[in-house]
Design a protein around this motif. Structure first.
Motif, PDB file in Angstrom:
ATOM      1  N   GLU A 352       0.724  -1.140  -0.103  1.00 27.06           N
ATOM      2  CA  GLU A 352       0.150  -0.056  -0.072  1.00 27.06           C
ATOM      3  C   GLU A 352       0.747   1.108  -0.157  1.00 27.06           C
ATOM      4  N   HIS A 353       0.488   2.226  -0.660  1.00 30.21           N
ATOM      5  CA  HIS A 353       1.127   3.347  -0.759  1.00 30.21           C
ATOM      6  C   HIS A 353       0.765   4.402   0.529  1.00 30.21           C
ATOM      7  N   GLU A 354      -0.342   3.934   0.958  1.00 31.21           N
ATOM      8  CA  GLU A 354      -0.831   4.896   2.050  1.00 31.21           C
ATOM      9  C   GLU A 354      -0.323   4.196   3.309  1.00 31.21           C
ATOM     10  N   PHE A 355      -0.173   5.246   4.268  1.00 32.82           N
ATOM     11  CA  PHE A 355       0.021   4.625   5.657  1.00 32.82           C
ATOM     12  C   PHE A 355      -1.264   4.038   6.084  1.00 32.82           C
ATOM     13  N   ALA A 356      -0.675   2.497   6.671  1.00 29.41           N
ATOM     14  CA  ALA A 356      -2.000   1.872   7.389  1.00 29.41           C
ATOM     15  C   ALA A 356      -2.086   2.198   8.618  1.00 29.41           C
ATOM     16  N   GLY A 357      -3.317   2.390   9.141  1.00 31.88           N
ATOM     17  CA  GLY A 357      -3.711   2.795  10.647  1.00 31.88           C
ATOM     18  C   GLY A 357      -3.884   1.449  11.399  1.00 31.88           C
ATOM     19  N   PRO A 358      -5.012   1.293  12.094  1.00 30.71           N
ATOM     20  CA  PRO A 358      -5.391   0.348  12.954  1.00 30.71           C
ATOM     21  C   PRO A 358      -5.458  -1.145  11.881  1.00 30.71           C
ATOM     22  N   VAL A 359      -4.953  -2.118  12.472  1.00 34.43           N
ATOM     23  CA  VAL A 359      -5.127  -3.322  11.995  1.00 34.43           C
ATOM     24  C   VAL A 359      -6.175  -4.200  12.850  1.00 34.43           C
ATOM     25  N   LEU A 360      -7.105  -4.898  12.421  1.00 41.52           N
ATOM     26  CA  LEU A 360      -7.848  -5.779  13.287  1.00 41.52           C
ATOM     27  C   LEU A 360      -8.024  -7.110  12.506  1.00 41.52           C
ATOM     28  N   THR A 361      -7.971  -8.289  13.342  1.00 43.57           N
ATOM     29  CA  THR A 361      -7.808  -9.537  12.865  1.00 43.57           C
ATOM     30  C   THR A 361      -9.252 -10.105  13.083  1.00 43.57           C
ATOM     31  N   LEU A 362      -9.879 -10.592  11.907  1.00 45.12           N
ATOM     32  CA  LEU A 362     -11.195 -11.007  11.845  1.00 45.12           C
ATOM     33  C   LEU A 362     -11.057 -12.563  12.237  1.00 45.12           C
ATOM     34  N   PRO A 363     -12.103 -13.301  12.614  1.00 46.11           N
ATOM     35  CA  PRO A 363     -12.296 -14.702  12.764  1.00 46.11           C
ATOM     36  C   PRO A 363     -11.925 -15.426  11.618  1.00 46.11           C
ATOM     37  N   GLY A 364     -11.261 -16.411  11.476  1.00 49.03           N
ATOM     38  CA  GLY A 364     -10.925 -17.072   9.950  1.00 49.03           C
ATOM     39  C   GLY A 364      -9.649 -16.377   9.440  1.00 49.03           C
ATOM     40  N   GLY A 365      -8.936 -15.392  10.070  1.00 50.67           N
ATOM     41  CA  GLY A 365      -7.662 -15.152   9.775  1.00 50.67           C
ATOM     42  C   GLY A 365      -7.749 -13.827   8.729  1.00 50.67           C
ATOM     43  N   ARG A 366      -8.810 -13.278   8.384  1.00 55.95           N
ATOM     44  CA  ARG A 366      -8.932 -12.164   7.423  1.00 55.95           C
ATOM     45  C   ARG A 366      -8.388 -10.853   8.350  1.00 55.95           C
ATOM     46  N   GLN A 367      -8.171  -9.799   7.745  1.00 61.34           N
ATOM     47  CA  GLN A 367      -7.647  -8.596   8.564  1.00 61.34           C
ATOM     48  C   GLN A 367      -8.389  -7.463   7.897  1.00 61.34           C
ATOM     49  N   LEU A 368      -8.709  -6.472   8.721  1.00 60.77           N
ATOM     50  CA  LEU A 368      -9.362  -5.241   8.540  1.00 60.77           C
ATOM     51  C   LEU A 368      -8.357  -4.066   8.594  1.00 60.77           C
ATOM     52  N   ARG A 369      -7.930  -3.366   7.489  1.00 63.79           N
ATOM     53  CA  ARG A 369      -7.039  -2.328   7.665  1.00 63.79           C
ATOM     54  C   ARG A 369      -7.602  -0.885   7.576  1.00 63.79           C
ATOM     55  N   ALA A 370      -7.403   0.074   8.088  1.00 59.89           N
ATOM     56  CA  ALA A 370      -7.568   1.604   7.884  1.00 59.89           C
ATOM     57  C   ALA A 370      -6.524   2.044   7.443  1.00 59.89           C
ATOM     58  N   LEU A 371      -6.734   2.672   5.989  1.00 58.66           N
ATOM     59  CA  LEU A 371      -5.401   3.220   5.220  1.00 58.66           C
ATOM     60  C   LEU A 371      -5.812   4.842   4.960  1.00 58.66           C
ATOM     61  N   GLY A 372      -4.527   5.401   4.945  1.00 55.39           N
ATOM     62  CA  GLY A 372      -4.662   6.720   4.589  1.00 55.39           C
ATOM     63  C   GLY A 372      -3.896   7.515   6.040  1.00 55.39           C
ATOM     64  N   ARG A 373      -3.502   8.719   5.661  1.00 56.10           N
ATOM     65  CA  ARG A 373      -2.987   9.521   6.925  1.00 56.10           C
ATOM     66  C   ARG A 373      -3.754  10.686   6.784  1.00 56.10           C
ATOM     67  N   PRO A 374      -4.431  11.165   7.291  1.00 59.12           N
ATOM     68  CA  PRO A 374      -5.274  10.412   8.297  1.00 59.12           C
ATOM     69  C   PRO A 374      -6.432   9.384   7.588  1.00 59.12           C
ATOM     70  N   ALA A 375      -6.550   8.348   8.385  1.00 59.15           N
ATOM     71  CA  ALA A 375      -7.200   7.122   7.893  1.00 59.15           C
ATOM     72  C   ALA A 375      -8.546   7.451   7.447  1.00 59.15           C
ATOM     73  N   ARG A 376      -9.027   7.223   6.181  1.00 60.75           N
ATOM     74  CA  ARG A 376     -10.488   7.297   5.585  1.00 60.75           C
ATOM     75  C   ARG A 376     -10.849   6.354   4.651  1.00 60.75           C
ATOM     76  N   THR A 377     -10.081   5.239   4.548  1.00 54.60           N
ATOM     77  CA  THR A 377     -10.618   4.112   3.822  1.00 54.60           C
ATOM     78  C   THR A 377     -10.535   2.839   4.774  1.00 54.60           C
ATOM     79  N   LEU A 378     -11.469   1.906   4.587  1.00 54.17           N
ATOM     80  CA  LEU A 378     -11.385   0.570   5.198  1.00 54.17           C
ATOM     81  C   LEU A 378     -11.620  -0.401   4.092  1.00 54.17           C
ATOM     82  N   VAL A 379     -10.477  -1.563   4.386  1.00 50.93           N
ATOM     83  CA  VAL A 379     -10.323  -2.294   3.322  1.00 50.93           C
ATOM     84  C   VAL A 379     -10.158  -3.796   4.046  1.00 50.93           C
ATOM     85  N   LEU A 380     -10.723  -4.775   3.689  1.00 50.59           N
ATOM     86  CA  LEU A 380     -10.455  -6.135   3.834  1.00 50.59           C
ATOM     87  C   LEU A 380      -9.525  -7.029   3.092  1.00 50.59           C
ATOM     88  N   HIS A 381      -8.669  -7.659   3.972  1.00 58.75           N
ATOM     89  CA  HIS A 381      -7.654  -8.503   3.308  1.00 58.75           C
ATOM     90  C   HIS A 381      -7.703  -9.877   3.507  1.00 58.75           C
TER      91      HIS A 381
END
Length: 463
Positions: A352-381
């Motif tokens: 990612e070119h943007e700074f990654a903010g909080p990282v939350l681990t979901l059941p099953g191993g997927r991860q939720l990331r907040a991207l941007g500085r300041p963060a304004r996008t939520l993506v699921l990986h």
């Protein structure tokens, strides 16, 4: 006739006791409340004022009216008796309480800060069941009812007394048992109805109404500042880090929430730890990890041991591995800590070119990331593969993220204002206008989002 006189006399005496004697034993408490904001007290509506006026006068006149009803009942007895005096006496005995209840329901709610200020300084009333039953039995209304039964010449048989006892027990079970069995209320989508929001002295928030419910209590007089709160393994249970006034020492405590949304402080989990806490997480198995910073460096660990690494915003990846978002590793990787060996590892992350903010681990191993500085996008990986973009803001920024117990929904605290540096052409983040902040409940499966009503704090800590 003699029994009827005794009960009518008891009704009049109890009403006089409530009017003249009980106020002599009332305790006067001086309450002091202060706030940086306005503490406006809402004015009662005319109907509430009328109910209050009637309630005061009915309470004063109750002994006289009961005495008149008693005189009527006793004089009318030789002629065969009438149910009218007892009915009138029961109405007089119950009406002041009914009018007071009407006044309370018609009056506007006291501002939240007033409620919490008073709750912290005045001991709550006791609702122990035997004490409530005793108060009912020794009330003017009960004495009038017994006087009416005696006046009618009714002598209940043992079977009838047993049936009445069973009926009273059934009413008590109907009142007190559901709250004990139902547990914490939930939203229509099955998520917990209450969340914990705010900093310093956080509060319980009703996500359905958007109204604050109660402030979190102090653990001790010294440890009263809440730094971090995370959900424990069960809904309504939390782990919190509380610091002293200097902010240079903290402790971990367990918290539990009642069905009324009030939280109590329970077990103390650690001795006093030196430094400032900057990370806190509970694994699915209930293992607790924390991060702290001192003048001597950064540390992360569990309740059993710790290591000299940065634990800022740490998260559990599984039952033995912690993600360390702020620990320095090669580009395109996330540092991990094996809590069984203390070994530092690396986990490949999406480029990612943007700074990654909080990282939350979901059941099953997927991860939720907040991207941007300041963060304004939520993506699921999933690993390094992008599953979907969950949320994108065109103004404001994401201040906080918490998951519900199932991992299907996320609460996103959005700061809708923008600092001067965030409004620059480079940042491209204009303020939204309108409300200062909002809470979004986002379905990670469908992307559907719902705004929590009311004016909200953008910092939500646990759900």
């Amino acid at each position: 006739m003699r029994v009827m006189k005794v009960f009518w006399s008891a009704a009049v005496a109890l009403s006089l006791w409530e009017l003249l004697v009980e106020p002599l034993f009332a305790e006067t408490v001086m309450i002091t409340c202060s706030s940086a904001g306005p503490l406006d007290w809402p004015q009662p509506v005319p109907a509430a004022q009328v109910a209050g006026f009637l309630g005061d006068w009915l309470a004063r006149l109750q002994p006289v009216l009961l005495a008149l009803a008693a005189f009527w009942a006793i004089r009318s007895r030789p002629g065969g008796g009438s149910s009218l005096p007892a009915t009138l006496g029961l109405t007089v005995a119950l009406l002041p309480a009914a009018v007071a209840e009407a006044e309370e329901r018609l009056s506007p709610d006291m501002p939240f800060m007033w409620q919490e200020c008073m709750h912290a300084q005045v001991a709550p009333p006791s609702f122990v069941v035997p004490r409530v039953i005793l108060a009912w039995l020794l009330s003017p209304a009960t004495m009038v009812l017994l006087a009416g039964i005696a006046g009618a010449g009714i002598r209940p048989r043992p079977a009838e007394l047993r049936a009445a006892g069973l009926a009273v027990a059934g009413v008590l079970l109907a009142v007190f048992l559901p709250a004990a069995l139902i547990g914490l209320p939930v939203n229509a989508d099955g998520t917990p109805r209450y969340a914990v929001a705010g900093m310093g002295r956080p509060y319980v928030l009703d996500l359905d109404s958007g109204e604050p419910m109660s402030l979190l209590p102090q653990a001790t007089r010294t440890y009263a500042q809440y730094d971090l709160i995370v959900r424990d393994t069960e809904p309504g249970h939390y782990v919190a880090a509380l610091s002293d006034p200097s902010g240079r020492h903290f402790r971990l405590y367990r918290l539990s929430m009642g069905e009324d949304g009030r939280i109590t402080v329970g077990e103390r989990l650690t001795p006093t730890l030196k430094g400032m806490v900057n990370g806190l997480a509970v694994s699915a198995e209930g293992r607790i990890a924390y991060g702290r910073t001192t003048d001597d460096g950064h540390f992360a660990g569990t309740l059993e041991r710790e290591w000299p690494v940065s634990g800022f915003r740490l998260q559990w990846l599984d039952d033995r591995s912690l993600a360390l978002p702020e620990h320095s590793v090669a580009a395109g990787a996330l540092a991990t800590l094996d809590v069984t060996t203390g070994a530092i590892g690396e986990l490949a992350t999406p480029a990612e070119h943007e700074f990654a903010g909080p990282v939350l681990t979901l059941p099953g191993g997927r991860q939720l990331r907040a991207l941007g500085r300041p963060a304004r996008t939520l993506v699921l990986h999933e690993g390094t593969r992008l599953v979907r973009k969950v949320l994108a803001l065109d103004c404001g920024h994401i201040e906080s993220l918490v998951l519900d117990p199932t991992g299907r929904y996320v609460l996103a605290g959005v700061d809708r204002e923008a600092a001067e540096m965030d409004r620059s052409p480079l940042a491209g983040l204009p303020p939204c206008g309108g409300a200062r902040a909002e809470l979004l409940r986002v379905d990670l499966g469908t992307g559907h989002r719902q705004v929590v009503p009311g004016e909200q704090d953008p910092l939500v800590q646990a759900w």
